[in-house]
Motif scaffolding. Structure first.
Motif, mmCIF file in Angstrom:
data_model
loop_
_atom_site.group_PDB
_atom_site.id
_atom_site.type_symbol
_atom_site.label_atom_id
_atom_site.label_comp_id
_atom_site.label_asym_id
_atom_site.label_seq_id
_atom_site.Cartn_x
_atom_site.Cartn_y
_atom_site.Cartn_z
ATOM 1 N N SER A 1 -8.172 -40.736 71.312
ATOM 2 C CA SER A 1 -9.187 -39.721 71.027
ATOM 3 C C SER A 1 -8.576 -38.458 70.472
ATOM 4 C CB SER A 1 -9.944 -39.338 72.295
ATOM 5 O OG SER A 1 -10.698 -40.394 72.757
ATOM 6 N N ASP A 2 -7.245 -38.301 70.575
ATOM 7 C CA ASP A 2 -6.631 -37.048 70.141
ATOM 8 C C ASP A 2 -6.131 -37.216 68.721
ATOM 9 O OD1 ASP A 2 -3.403 -37.574 71.584
ATOM 10 O OD2 ASP A 2 -5.112 -38.924 71.538
ATOM 11 N N PHE A 3 -6.908 -36.680 67.804
ATOM 12 C CA PHE A 3 -6.573 -36.833 66.392
ATOM 13 C C PHE A 3 -5.920 -35.600 65.805
ATOM 14 C CE2 PHE A 3 -8.577 -40.726 66.486
ATOM 15 C CZ PHE A 3 -9.887 -40.642 66.933
ATOM 16 N N THR A 4 -5.727 -34.546 66.612
ATOM 17 C CA THR A 4 -5.249 -33.300 66.008
ATOM 18 C C THR A 4 -3.889 -33.482 65.360
ATOM 19 O OG1 THR A 4 -4.368 -32.645 68.147
ATOM 20 C CG2 THR A 4 -6.515 -31.764 67.538
ATOM 21 N N ALA A 5 -3.035 -34.301 65.986
ATOM 22 C CA ALA A 5 -1.711 -34.472 65.395
ATOM 23 C C ALA A 5 -1.799 -35.110 64.024
ATOM 24 C CB ALA A 5 -0.845 -35.329 66.318
ATOM 25 N N ILE A 6 -2.694 -36.087 63.883
ATOM 26 C CA ILE A 6 -2.754 -36.759 62.598
ATOM 27 C C ILE A 6 -3.525 -35.927 61.586
ATOM 28 C CG2 ILE A 6 -4.836 -38.129 62.940
ATOM 29 C CD1 ILE A 6 -3.370 -40.430 61.756
ATOM 30 N N ILE A 7 -4.476 -35.117 62.067
ATOM 31 C CA ILE A 7 -5.210 -34.261 61.142
ATOM 32 C C ILE A 7 -4.264 -33.248 60.513
ATOM 33 C CG2 ILE A 7 -6.980 -32.477 60.981
ATOM 34 C CD1 ILE A 7 -8.567 -33.992 63.036
ATOM 35 N N ASN A 8 -3.337 -32.749 61.331
ATOM 36 C CA ASN A 8 -2.369 -31.796 60.796
ATOM 37 C C ASN A 8 -1.537 -32.394 59.684
ATOM 38 O OD1 ASN A 8 -2.649 -29.336 62.197
ATOM 39 N ND2 ASN A 8 -1.979 -30.396 64.037
ATOM 40 N N SER B 1 -0.281 -28.741 68.196
ATOM 41 C CA SER B 1 -0.813 -29.997 68.744
ATOM 42 C C SER B 1 0.062 -30.503 69.864
ATOM 43 C CB SER B 1 -0.846 -31.081 67.668
ATOM 44 O OG SER B 1 -1.841 -30.836 66.756
ATOM 45 N N GLY B 2 1.362 -30.439 69.634
ATOM 46 C CA GLY B 2 2.296 -30.959 70.627
ATOM 47 C C GLY B 2 2.240 -30.187 71.924
ATOM 48 N N LEU B 3 2.140 -28.868 71.816
ATOM 49 C CA LEU B 3 2.073 -28.068 73.036
ATOM 50 C C LEU B 3 0.784 -28.341 73.798
ATOM 51 C CD1 LEU B 3 3.546 -24.652 71.848
ATOM 52 C CD2 LEU B 3 4.590 -26.321 73.361
ATOM 53 N N THR B 4 -0.301 -28.499 73.057
ATOM 54 C CA THR B 4 -1.585 -28.776 73.720
ATOM 55 C C THR B 4 -1.532 -30.110 74.455
ATOM 56 O OG1 THR B 4 -2.575 -27.750 71.785
ATOM 57 C CG2 THR B 4 -4.058 -28.773 73.369
ATOM 58 N N LEU B 5 -1.131 -31.138 73.719
ATOM 59 C CA LEU B 5 -1.010 -32.456 74.338
ATOM 60 C C LEU B 5 -0.061 -32.390 75.524
ATOM 61 C CD1 LEU B 5 -0.563 -35.276 71.700
ATOM 62 C CD2 LEU B 5 -2.160 -35.217 73.578
ATOM 63 N N GLY B 6 1.053 -31.694 75.292
ATOM 64 C CA GLY B 6 2.093 -31.620 76.308
ATOM 65 C C GLY B 6 1.599 -30.963 77.580
ATOM 66 N N ALA C 1 3.646 -35.489 68.687
ATOM 67 C CA ALA C 1 3.072 -34.771 67.557
ATOM 68 C C ALA C 1 4.014 -34.788 66.366
ATOM 69 C CB ALA C 1 2.756 -33.338 67.964
ATOM 70 N N PHE C 2 5.286 -34.510 66.610
ATOM 71 C CA PHE C 2 6.203 -34.448 65.476
ATOM 72 C C PHE C 2 6.471 -35.827 64.895
ATOM 73 C CE2 PHE C 2 7.129 -30.230 64.605
ATOM 74 C CZ PHE C 2 7.107 -29.506 65.773
ATOM 75 N N ALA C 3 6.481 -36.836 65.758
ATOM 76 C CA ALA C 3 6.648 -38.195 65.225
ATOM 77 C C ALA C 3 5.477 -38.550 64.324
ATOM 78 C CB ALA C 3 6.759 -39.194 66.376
ATOM 79 N N THR C 4 4.269 -38.205 64.773
ATOM 80 C CA THR C 4 3.102 -38.473 63.945
ATOM 81 C C THR C 4 3.205 -37.762 62.618
ATOM 82 O OG1 THR C 4 1.806 -38.521 65.953
ATOM 83 C CG2 THR C 4 0.602 -38.399 63.895
ATOM 84 N N GLY C 5 3.683 -36.507 62.680
ATOM 85 C CA GLY C 5 3.688 -35.728 61.465
ATOM 86 C C GLY C 5 4.777 -36.070 60.489
ATOM 87 N N TYR C 6 5.923 -36.420 61.007
ATOM 88 C CA TYR C 6 7.069 -36.511 60.106
ATOM 89 C C TYR C 6 7.602 -37.907 59.888
ATOM 90 C CZ TYR C 6 7.481 -31.496 59.966
ATOM 91 O OH TYR C 6 7.251 -30.178 59.742
ATOM 92 N N LEU C 7 7.422 -38.788 60.874
ATOM 93 C CA LEU C 7 8.070 -40.078 60.713
ATOM 94 C C LEU C 7 7.137 -41.080 60.032
ATOM 95 C CD1 LEU C 7 9.903 -40.230 64.100
ATOM 96 C CD2 LEU C 7 10.861 -39.821 61.850
ATOM 97 N N PRO C 8 7.692 -42.050 59.346
ATOM 98 C CA PRO C 8 6.850 -43.005 58.622
ATOM 99 C C PRO C 8 6.035 -43.851 59.586
ATOM 100 C CG PRO C 8 9.132 -43.719 58.589
ATOM 101 C CD PRO C 8 9.131 -42.337 59.157
ATOM 102 N N GLY C 9 4.811 -44.142 59.199
ATOM 103 C CA GLY C 9 3.920 -44.902 60.072
ATOM 104 C C GLY C 9 3.695 -44.146 61.357
#
Lengths: 393, 309, 507
Positions: free
Chosen positions: A229-236, B12-17, B268-276
């Motif tokens: 449900s947490d899409f914020t990371a991917i939205i960024n 995002s990472g801090l929030t999730l964290g 968060a950073f894996a989602t943002g920077y790493l492939p797939g």
């Protein structure tokens, strides 16, 4: 000494079992049982039985129950308007998406196959379920018409030709319509596609991506899990200059959450497009930057209104199951003209189905090609206007 | 350097964290005292989120609540934390206490059973559909920005600050109060603590109460930030919470928080920077866990365990 | 050292300790030496039917026990149709095979492996890669199956290497994560746009991704094709027989004894110079190999391998089988599989489920309360209470009795006069469910006549919740709720499962 006795006893036990196994399967050649069920003539009495494979419980229950409702709606309408013949539906719950995966679907298929009065099957709902149950249904000689299995390859790979049919256009048709609209009408140049890791979604996403890239559109691609449900990371991660995000997902609340999180991160301007799984007020309520694709059911159809009255909702996802039940019952009626029918005859009659567009609930004529796909298979494109989807293409 | 992506993933990472940190705190406290992996903890988190949802409905729903948005949120927090605290105490009393002297595997299996029970009861009673918190209509989500690259919303700020506040409160309880001292003593040596007159049952119940209350707070925050809750959300969250507790050093409260933020940022950073990225994000967290085990088995802030014979 | 085992588990032996007079000390089986010394005496002196059966069972030689256990399975295909054979027979046997492997890892060696079904999936997928229309290869089964077994064992070795330094709980988390990793990998390894690009070969379609690996070939054993359910059934039955025999011998061997020592107290075992890490790895590999083998059968039967099939849900089912049957008990696993797989199948039709539910309730009542008049009194009291409540409700609250039971037959119609059936049930059923849980927990806290008194409204509430809520989702959520409750209850009441041997701890 004791070990020798034990070993000898064991060898004897295994030998007995092996002989029993060999003996029991020896006479039955591969096609024998299939032929028996296939051509066995069933007396067509007053009641004709159709099997229904749908996910009545489990994570996909919300769409499965909709399919069950539509199929029952057909049955009740038919039974009301026919005096001398009645239809009975046997439901086998496939629990799509549940803990045991496709095992429940196969169990249901086996059960229907063993039931001698079942002449045809509506379902199963998922493309993976179709693949898993093909062995059981084909072995029993049953034809099966699915109202929601849209993966393109299951009709073209040749393993179930003549047994499998479907009353929905395939994912290929949907992706073609979608890509055409995006490039031709919306004229977007930068698109981001996010799938939800399920077979339906990745298939659609792959074909749309290929079509778009071929037309020179910049496409980014990623995936989320259906549980997420947490899409914020991917939205960024989505580049700020993206014009359209394509979400070929199955669960409307997810689409809704995605749209809301986009807004909360300041991305309200980006267009969103969903697939037929997201065709729901939850998704259209997000705003007028939302688009969707769905098969062209006519919402003004009298049957839709009647269904709405009984079930207090206009869930149209199950409408193809209505048509599937219509196809199977029509085939049984034609095969039963001489008083008896066999499963093989019913299959042959399904192939000859011809429901004109004026009568069909789907807004398309129902006629099958050799592969089991519909002959005509356009998808409609809808735009959210004042929170409701309106057809624009 | 794409600063917008960097700051976005940082927030995002801090929030999730911060949500993972709250869950991890419950795990770490229980493990410190009982050496028990409480599988049901993730589902307590889920129940907390649902209690918050139903309290909201009872207060009139997100569109027309009878009290102002923020007060409604405060009430949701209070009710859910107390409710889940009670739930945690109940679980301990009936599923774990009888097995305190049983072989290690028994309470683990029992915990698994409780987890399945909670998940499926939620599924049965509340259905598999996703429930919406609708924070937009409830409190109005505002997005603040510094420059053109750093965006943060008011709910995210709330999440991070509430999490830190609760952690500070917990640390004060554990280090300054008598009960806190009793908790520390029990986790150090249970038999000795009992001989010194500490009521072990009460200390353990209190620990479960605190841990479950924190998890409930995490659940509500998840609902507010991400908008949606459903019956099966406890499983992955619980898993990641436990990973955070282990990475930070099991038994250590600041370690759990550190671990939580670390896991959130990794995701968060894996989602943002790493492939797939998004698809494999869980795997990267897993890899982090394995790396931690190989390099420093007692976690970042934990103390190496010496087994006495 | 804090524990000593109370005898050898797993000769397929029946339960050890009968329900003793219950009080706090007995409950945790912590006792003084004399009590411990008398354990065998008590076992031998059990009265009544169970004692007779237990003694008879003990006297049978091992092959005899095997025949008694598996004989009914051998006869089953000849008395039922194909649908039932698949549902109740083949799936039960495959799960039993799978659970037997897990029994070795958890029951024999005491390692909590929560990623076990990943090996199951691995076996199915690997067999599919070697013999399917999807991949284009068509190796014969007698070559493919041993390759799968060896490869899965190697994978188990790799995973087991991570347990080298890990305590039990950490191992659980690592293996659970491994399962997640497996599912994600298998879901994406289709050479598609989301997949990794391997060195030398680029993108390869290994598993068909989310669409699954379909068109898996049926077994082709030395030219003989197994294509019917019966064929697979007997193949699996023979495999189980051989596996059970192998385990029986292993149990009595040095490795088996070493595993049991490892399970009881790893530190003591190490001090006694047992190669603890090697034993752990061996257990892991054995379990993995068994799982891989069952995977090939499952893949061939379904003629496809799909990612969703090998996830946590299946893991819980297999664990329930092992726990129910008794950790370390070889024969118990088969009974466990029968119960855990067969019962939900019976539960599929709500009419059957209703019979089963009330039947089990009655049985539990009569087993738990010993002098026969007690449960009878409680039962009569509940029936009277029910009629009273129903009568009052039909006067005062018309909505409360408006609903009706669909398809229940005579029992259903009788129940309509007894149970409250409100026409719109959702919120009431929710609160009733909550009340039922609270009331059941209170039941464990009180004793004597209080217990009988609280039992009456509890039973009525249970019937109410069943008819109004649980029946709706019988094969889905309800089944898992019952499974979860079963696990908790078994751990509290009889941690050794039905057929395991209860362990006695000396403090």
């Amino acid at each position: 000494m004791k070990k020798v006795v034990v070993a000898a006893g064991l060898a004897a036990a295994v030998a007995v079992l092996a002989t029993a196994a060999w003996g029991s399967t020896r006479g039955a050649s591969k096609v024998a049982s299939a032929t028996n069920a296939d051509t066995a003539l069933v007396k067509c009495g007053k009641t004709r039985t159709i099997g229904l494979l749908a996910p009545a419980t489990g994570p996909a229950a919300s769409i499965g129950i909709n399919q069950v409702h539509w199929a029952n709606f057909f049955k009740n309408t038919y039974n009301r308007t026919h005096k001398t013949k009645k239809i009975k539906i046997i439901l086998e719950d496939t629990m799509l998406g549940s803990a045991n995966g496709t095992a429940e679907a196969v169990k249901g298929a086996q059960a229907l196959g063993s039931n001698a009065s079942v002449l045809g099957v509506v379902g199963p709902a998922g493309s993976n379920e179709v693949k898993a149950t093909t062995g059981a249904l084909k072995g029993a000689g049953l034809g099966f018409v699915s109202g929601s299995a849209t993966n393109a390859s299951i009709a073209t790979d040749g393993t179930r030709t003549g047994y499998f049919f479907r009353t929905v256009p395939t994912d290929d048709d949907q992706s073609k319509s979608v890509a055409k609209y995006m490039v031709g009408t919306l004229k977007v140049k930068r698109v981001y596609i996010i799938d939800d890791q399920e077979a339906y979604s990745t298939g659609l996403a792959d074909s749309v991506q290929t079509l778009l890239t071929a037309q020179g559109v910049t496409v980014g691609r990623d995936g989320v899990s259906q549980q997420q449900s947490d899409f914020t990371a991917i939205i960024n991660k989505i580049p700020r200059n993206t014009q359209l995000v394509y979400l070929p997902w199955q669960l409307p609340p997810k689409g809704q959450a995605f749209g809301q999180q986009m807004k909360s991160l300041g991305r309200a301007g980006t267009k969103l497009m969903g697939s037929d799984g997201l065709f729901d007020p939850a998704f259209s309520g997000l705003g007028n930057n939302v688009y969707d694709s769905f098969f062209p059911v006519n919402p003004q159809d009298a049957r839709v209104a009647a269904f709405k009255k009984i079930h207090h909702g206009t869930e149209l996802f199950g409408a193809p199951s209505y048509v599937a039940a219509q196809v199977v019952s029509g085939a049984i009626d034609r095969a039963c003209k001489n008083g008896t029918a066999s499963r093989a005859e019913v299959r042959a009659q399904i192939k000859k189905t011809n429901i004109p567009v004026t009568v069909s609930l789907l807004g398309l004529p129902v006629k099958f090609a050799k592969t089991g796909n519909l002959v005509q298979h356009p998808f409609g494109i809808y735009h959210s206007v004042k929170g409701v989807f309106v057809r624009v293409a | 350097m794409n600063w917008s992506l960097f700051f976005g993933e940082l927030v995002s990472g801090l929030t999730l964290g911060s949500i993972y940190a709250l869950i991890a705190l419950g795990y770490t406290m229980v493990y410190g005292i009982l050496k028990l992996l409480n599988f049901a903890h993730g589902d307590v988190y889920m129940v907390g989120a649902f209690i918050g949802f139903f309290v909201l409905q009872w207060l009139g729903g997100p569109l027309k609540p009878v009290v102002t948005g923020w007060l409604a949120v405060a009430i949701m927090f209070a009710v859910a934390m107390i409710g889940c605290g009670a739930l945690g105490v109940g679980i301990e009393r009936f599923a774990y206490r009888p097995l305190r002297n049983a072989p290690r595997i028994a309470p683990l299996i029992s915990a698994l059973g409780v987890s399945i029970f909670l998940q499926n009861s939620a599924l049965l009673l509340w259905g598999p559909q996703f429930r919406n918190y609708d924070s937009f209509d409830l409190v109005g989500v505002k997005s603040y920005h510094i420059g053109s690259n750093f965006f943060i919303s008011n709910i995210q700020i709330l999440t991070i600050s509430v999490s830190i506040a609760l952690t500070i409160a917990l640390t004060l309880v554990v280090s300054r109060t008598r009960t806190g001292k009793a908790m520390r003593a029990t986790s150090f040596d249970r038999d000795a603590a009992e001989m010194m007159g500490i009521s072990i049952d009460r200390v353990i119940s209190f620990t479960f109460f605190l841990g479950s209350a924190l998890a409930a707070a995490g659940g509500i925050m998840f609902g507010l930030v991400f908008g949606q809750i459903f019956s099966l959300m406890g499983f992955t969250a619980g898993l990641k919470g436990f990973t955070a507790a282990v990475v930070g050093g099991i038994g250590s409260i600041p370690g759990a928080v550190l671990g939580g933020f670390l896991i959130g940022l990794t995701e968060a950073f894996a989602t943002g920077y790493l492939p797939g990225g998004s698809v494999y994000a869980n795997l990267y967290v897993f890899a982090l866990l394995i790396a931690m085990f190989l390099i420093r088995p007692s976690g970042l802030l934990g103390s190496p365990v010496i087994q006495k014979v | 050292m804090s524990s000593l085992g109370g005898g050898q588990p797993g000769e397929g032996g029946l339960p050890a300790a009968a329900p003793e007079p219950v009080d706090a000390a007995d409950r945790s089986k912590v006792g003084v030496d004399e009590w411990v010394a008398r354990v065998d005496e008590r076992r031998a002196a059990r009265k009544g039917l169970t004692g007779l059966v237990a003694r008879g069972w003990k006297r049978l030689p091992a092959p005899g026990r095997l025949v008694v256990l598996l004989g009914p399975f051998a006869i089953f295909p000849f008395i039922t149709n194909e649908g039932n054979l698949y549902r109740y027979g083949l799936i039960t046997l495959i799960y039993a095979l799978l659970a037997m492997g897990l029994n070795v890892v958890v029951g024999f060696a005491g390692l909590l492996d929560l990623g076990y079904v990943a090996f199951f999936g691995f076996g199915a997928y690997l067999y599919g890669i070697m013999a399917s229309g999807h991949s284009g290869h068509h190796l014969q089964a007698e070559i493919a199956i041993p390759i799968v077994i060896v490869s899965t064992a190697l994978l188990g070795l790799l995973l087991g290497l991570t347990s080298w330094r890990l305590l039990g709980d950490y191992l659980a988390i690592v293996t659970l994560f491994f399962l997640q990793a497996f599912v994600i990998f298998v879901n994406n390894a289709n050479g598609g746009l989301n997949d990794f690009s391997y060195p030398f070969v680029g993108k390869v379609d290994l598993t068909g991704g989310a669409n699954g690996l379909d068109q898996i070939d049926p077994f082709n054993l030395f030219g003989y094709h197994i294509t019917t359910t019966k064929g697979y059934y007997f193949f699996t039955l023979i495999s189980i027989t051989l596996l059970m025999t192998m385990l029986y011998f292993v149990n009595g061997s040095r490795t088996g004894r070493a595993w049991r020592a490892l399970r009881e107290d790893p530190l003591a075992a190490e001090v006694m110079s047992m190669p603890v890490n090697r034993l752990k790895l061996l257990a892991f590999m054995f379990g993995a190999a068994t799982a891989g083998f069952s995977g090939t059968i499952y893949g061939a039967v379904q003629s496809g391998a799909f990612p969703g099939d090998y996830d946590v849900g299946l893991l819980i089912t297999i664990y329930a089988i092992v726990i129910l049957g008794g950790l370390g008990s070889i024969g118990g696993v088969v009974i466990g599989a029968l119960v855990v797989n067969g019962a939900p199948e019976l539960l599929r039709s709500s009419a059957n489920a209703r019979f089963l539910f009330y039947g089990v309730l009655l049985l539990a009542l009569f087993v738990a309360m010993r002098p026969w008049y007690k449960p009878v009194v409680v039962l009569l009291g509940t029936i009277a209470f029910g009629f009273a409540v129903h009568g009052i409700a039909s006067q005062v609250w018309s909505r409360g009795t408006a609903g009706h039971i669909a398809g229940g037959g005579r029992l259903g119609r009788a129940l309509e006069h007894w149970v409250l059936l409100p026409s719109h049930t959702s919120t009431i059923a929710g609160w009733a469910y909550f009340a039922l849980i609270v009331s059941a927990l209170v039941l464990t806290l009180v004793r004597g006549w209080w217990r009988a008194l609280v039992l009456i409204p509890t039973l009525y509430l249970a019937a109410f919740v069943w008819e109004n809520k649980l029946v709706e989702q019988v094969s889905g959520a309800t089944r898992l709720i019952l499974l979860g409750t079963l696990l908790v209850v078994i751990m509290n009441v009889r941690p050794a499962g039905i057929f395991g041997t209860s362990r006695v701890e000396i403090v």
